[in-house]
Design a protein around this motif. Structure first.
Motif, mmCIF file in Angstrom:
data_model
loop_
_atom_site.group_PDB
_atom_site.id
_atom_site.type_symbol
_atom_site.label_atom_id
_atom_site.label_comp_id
_atom_site.label_asym_id
_atom_site.label_seq_id
_atom_site.Cartn_x
_atom_site.Cartn_y
_atom_site.Cartn_z
ATOM 1 N N GLY A 97 0.796 -1.221 0.000
ATOM 2 C CA GLY A 97 0.000 0.000 0.000
ATOM 3 C C GLY A 97 0.825 1.267 0.000
ATOM 4 O O GLY A 97 0.309 2.355 -0.294
ATOM 5 N N GLU A 112 -7.995 -1.767 -8.012
ATOM 6 C CA GLU A 112 -7.297 -3.041 -7.853
ATOM 7 C C GLU A 112 -5.800 -2.866 -8.075
ATOM 8 O O GLU A 112 -5.366 -1.988 -8.823
ATOM 9 C CB GLU A 112 -7.832 -4.080 -8.847
ATOM 10 C CG GLU A 112 -7.217 -5.465 -8.673
ATOM 11 C CD GLU A 112 -7.717 -6.478 -9.695
ATOM 12 O OE1 GLU A 112 -7.551 -7.687 -9.449
ATOM 13 O OE2 GLU A 112 -8.247 -6.060 -10.736
ATOM 14 N N THR A 113 -5.011 -3.723 -7.413
ATOM 15 C CA THR A 113 -3.558 -3.723 -7.595
ATOM 16 C C THR A 113 -3.107 -5.087 -8.090
ATOM 17 O O THR A 113 -3.561 -6.122 -7.589
ATOM 18 C CB THR A 113 -2.830 -3.402 -6.276
ATOM 19 O OG1 THR A 113 -3.184 -2.085 -5.849
ATOM 20 C CG2 THR A 113 -1.319 -3.478 -6.456
ATOM 21 N N THR A 178 6.155 -11.629 0.404
ATOM 22 C CA THR A 178 5.017 -10.721 0.239
ATOM 23 C C THR A 178 3.703 -11.492 0.256
ATOM 24 O O THR A 178 2.743 -11.103 0.945
ATOM 25 C CB THR A 178 5.143 -9.936 -1.074
ATOM 26 O OG1 THR A 178 6.362 -9.183 -1.064
ATOM 27 C CG2 THR A 178 3.968 -8.988 -1.264
ATOM 28 N N GLU A 182 0.784 -11.114 3.077
ATOM 29 C CA GLU A 182 -0.548 -10.648 2.680
ATOM 30 C C GLU A 182 -1.617 -11.672 3.051
ATOM 31 O O GLU A 182 -2.702 -11.313 3.524
ATOM 32 C CB GLU A 182 -0.575 -10.360 1.177
ATOM 33 C CG GLU A 182 0.278 -9.176 0.746
ATOM 34 C CD GLU A 182 -0.221 -7.862 1.319
ATOM 35 O OE1 GLU A 182 -1.366 -7.478 1.030
ATOM 36 O OE2 GLU A 182 0.543 -7.224 2.080
ATOM 37 N N ALA A 185 -2.309 -11.635 6.677
ATOM 38 C CA ALA A 185 -3.038 -10.424 7.062
ATOM 39 C C ALA A 185 -4.483 -10.450 6.567
ATOM 40 O O ALA A 185 -5.237 -9.499 6.805
ATOM 41 C CB ALA A 185 -2.324 -9.192 6.511
ATOM 42 N N GLY A 186 -4.855 -11.525 5.868
ATOM 43 C CA GLY A 186 -6.230 -11.661 5.398
ATOM 44 C C GLY A 186 -6.538 -10.895 4.132
ATOM 45 O O GLY A 186 -7.707 -10.604 3.848
ATOM 46 N N ARG A 187 -5.504 -10.584 3.343
ATOM 47 C CA ARG A 187 -5.720 -9.809 2.121
ATOM 48 C C ARG A 187 -5.550 -10.679 0.875
ATOM 49 O O ARG A 187 -4.665 -11.538 0.826
ATOM 50 C CB ARG A 187 -4.751 -8.623 2.056
ATOM 51 C CG ARG A 187 -5.045 -7.537 3.085
ATOM 52 C CD ARG A 187 -4.167 -6.321 2.861
ATOM 53 N NE ARG A 187 -2.789 -6.548 3.266
ATOM 54 C CZ ARG A 187 -2.299 -6.245 4.466
ATOM 55 N NH1 ARG A 187 -3.092 -5.716 5.391
ATOM 56 N NH2 ARG A 187 -1.027 -6.476 4.754
ATOM 57 N N ASP A 188 -6.392 -10.438 -0.117
ATOM 58 C CA ASP A 188 -6.270 -11.109 -1.406
ATOM 59 C C ASP A 188 -5.128 -10.480 -2.203
ATOM 60 O O ASP A 188 -4.804 -9.302 -2.013
ATOM 61 C CB ASP A 188 -7.561 -10.981 -2.213
ATOM 62 C CG ASP A 188 -8.745 -11.658 -1.538
ATOM 63 O OD1 ASP A 188 -8.520 -12.446 -0.600
ATOM 64 O OD2 ASP A 188 -9.888 -11.389 -1.946
ATOM 65 N N VAL A 189 -4.541 -11.263 -3.096
ATOM 66 C CA VAL A 189 -3.469 -10.754 -3.954
ATOM 67 C C VAL A 189 -3.712 -11.226 -5.379
ATOM 68 O O VAL A 189 -4.048 -12.390 -5.613
ATOM 69 C CB VAL A 189 -2.074 -11.236 -3.498
ATOM 70 C CG1 VAL A 189 -0.985 -10.618 -4.385
ATOM 71 C CG2 VAL A 189 -1.819 -10.893 -2.043
ATOM 72 N N HIS A 229 -7.056 -17.362 -1.998
ATOM 73 C CA HIS A 229 -7.180 -15.905 -2.020
ATOM 74 C C HIS A 229 -6.164 -15.269 -2.979
ATOM 75 O O HIS A 229 -6.086 -14.042 -3.063
ATOM 76 C CB HIS A 229 -6.994 -15.340 -0.615
ATOM 77 C CG HIS A 229 -8.126 -15.668 0.311
ATOM 78 N ND1 HIS A 229 -9.280 -14.919 0.377
ATOM 79 C CD2 HIS A 229 -8.290 -16.695 1.187
ATOM 80 C CE1 HIS A 229 -10.101 -15.448 1.261
ATOM 81 N NE2 HIS A 229 -9.529 -16.533 1.770
#
Length: 318
Positions: A97, A112-113, A178, A182, A185-189, A229
């Protein structure tokens, strides 16, 4: 069991330079078609000569400049670093981020990234151009992980060690760390890998899988669920195997020797039984290009033409 969707289009030669229209091609006899394809391939030669000079500059001339008092940095000093807008580099461990990525020309604030790993023989400037192409095609912000070049021989040798999962590759380490962080931390990639970048992606994914199993004590099913995810797209990738769990879309040009000989293989592949695209993977095979194998492997001028949105691709709508 791996489920591979094979979507093969009819042969449709396309050039990155002086392509004929469909009607013109239909009127050509077989010999004229071969000549036409050869001309298309030759038209791309000046671009590849420049690419070679750029790589030599990044991998060797810049090194000499630095040794003798110049201020240029060899490409390997950026190996494994994050790449943002205007070619800015950031050290491994930087939060995604906090990295100002490359954005679409028509949208400075995408929602989106995409994380992108480049292939061989690609200095930082070359990766930046590919990132812009991905941003414009996908509508997403693109953050790169740089796979540095040190020239053709060294790059190819590294591909071999990547396939054998031997030795250190800074791009693999950065990507694996990475993705693990991620996911925890519960984040999608959403990530993309091109050519050797696809091989780096596969190696990093196997590292993440192993870490979740051994360090975190997750079961195979739990690991696959967590890794679901991850949205993974590869283009002309040089890997034959991918771990189960992530949502995959693999693009393979039948006229591209890299994925057909070193990756998942083309539409006709007697060694298909030895390869694993990942459980539930979509493999989109198509035929496009000319008699120049380098043209047929290009990301920005060939593979991006065939890419559709991730959801469309997963549904098999190409």
């Amino acid at each position: 069991m791996t489920s591979i969707h094979r979507n093969v289009s009819a042969f449709n030669p396309a050039s990155t330079a002086t392509a004929r229209t469909g009607n013109e091609r239909k009127s050509l006899n077989p010999l004229e078609k071969v000549v036409d394809l050869a001309k298309s391939g030759l038209a791309d030669v000046p671009r590849f000569v420049k690419m070679g000079l750029d790589v030599f500059e990044s991998a060797h001339v810049a090194e000499l400049n630095r040794l003798f008092g110049g201020d240029a940095k060899p490409d390997r000093l950026s190996d494994g670093k994050f790449v943002g807008t205007q070619g800015q580099t950031f050290p491994p461990g930087t939060a995604l981020g906090q990295i100002p990525g490359v954005t679409p020309k028509n949208n400075p604030n995408p929602s989106e990234t995409i994380l992108y790993v480049n292939g061989i023989m690609t200095p930082l400037d070359g990766q930046l151009k590919e990132m812009q192409s991905i941003a414009d095609t996908s509508g997403a912000k693109v953050v790169g992980i740089h796979n540095a070049t040190q020239g053709l021989v060294t790059d190819l040798a590294q591909c071999v060690t990547d396939k054998l999962d031997k030795g250190s590759n800074p791009a693999v380490d950065t990507l694996a760390d990475t993705l693990y962080s991620e996911l925890k931390a519960g984040r999608d990639v959403h990530l993309m890998g091109y050519s050797q970048g696809g091989l780096i992606t596969a190696r990093a994914l196997f590292d993440v899988e192993q870490r979740l199993r051994l360090e975190d004590g997750l079961s195979k099913a739990q690991t696959e669920q967590l890794m679901s995810h991850l949205k993974v797209e590869t283009f002309g990738a040089a890997s034959t195997k991918y771990p189960d769990g992530p949502q995959y879309v693999h693009y393979v040009n039948n006229a591209d020797p890299v994925p057909t000989l070193t990756g998942l293989g083309g539409s006709v592949d007697p060694l298909d039984f030895l390869k694993d695209a990942g459980k539930g993977a979509v493999v989109h095979r198509f035929t496009d290009g000319n008699l120049n194998p380098i043209s047929n492997h290009m990301l920005d001028t060939l593979y991006m033409k065939h890419r559709v949105s991730f959801d469309e691709a997963r549904a098999g709508h190409f």
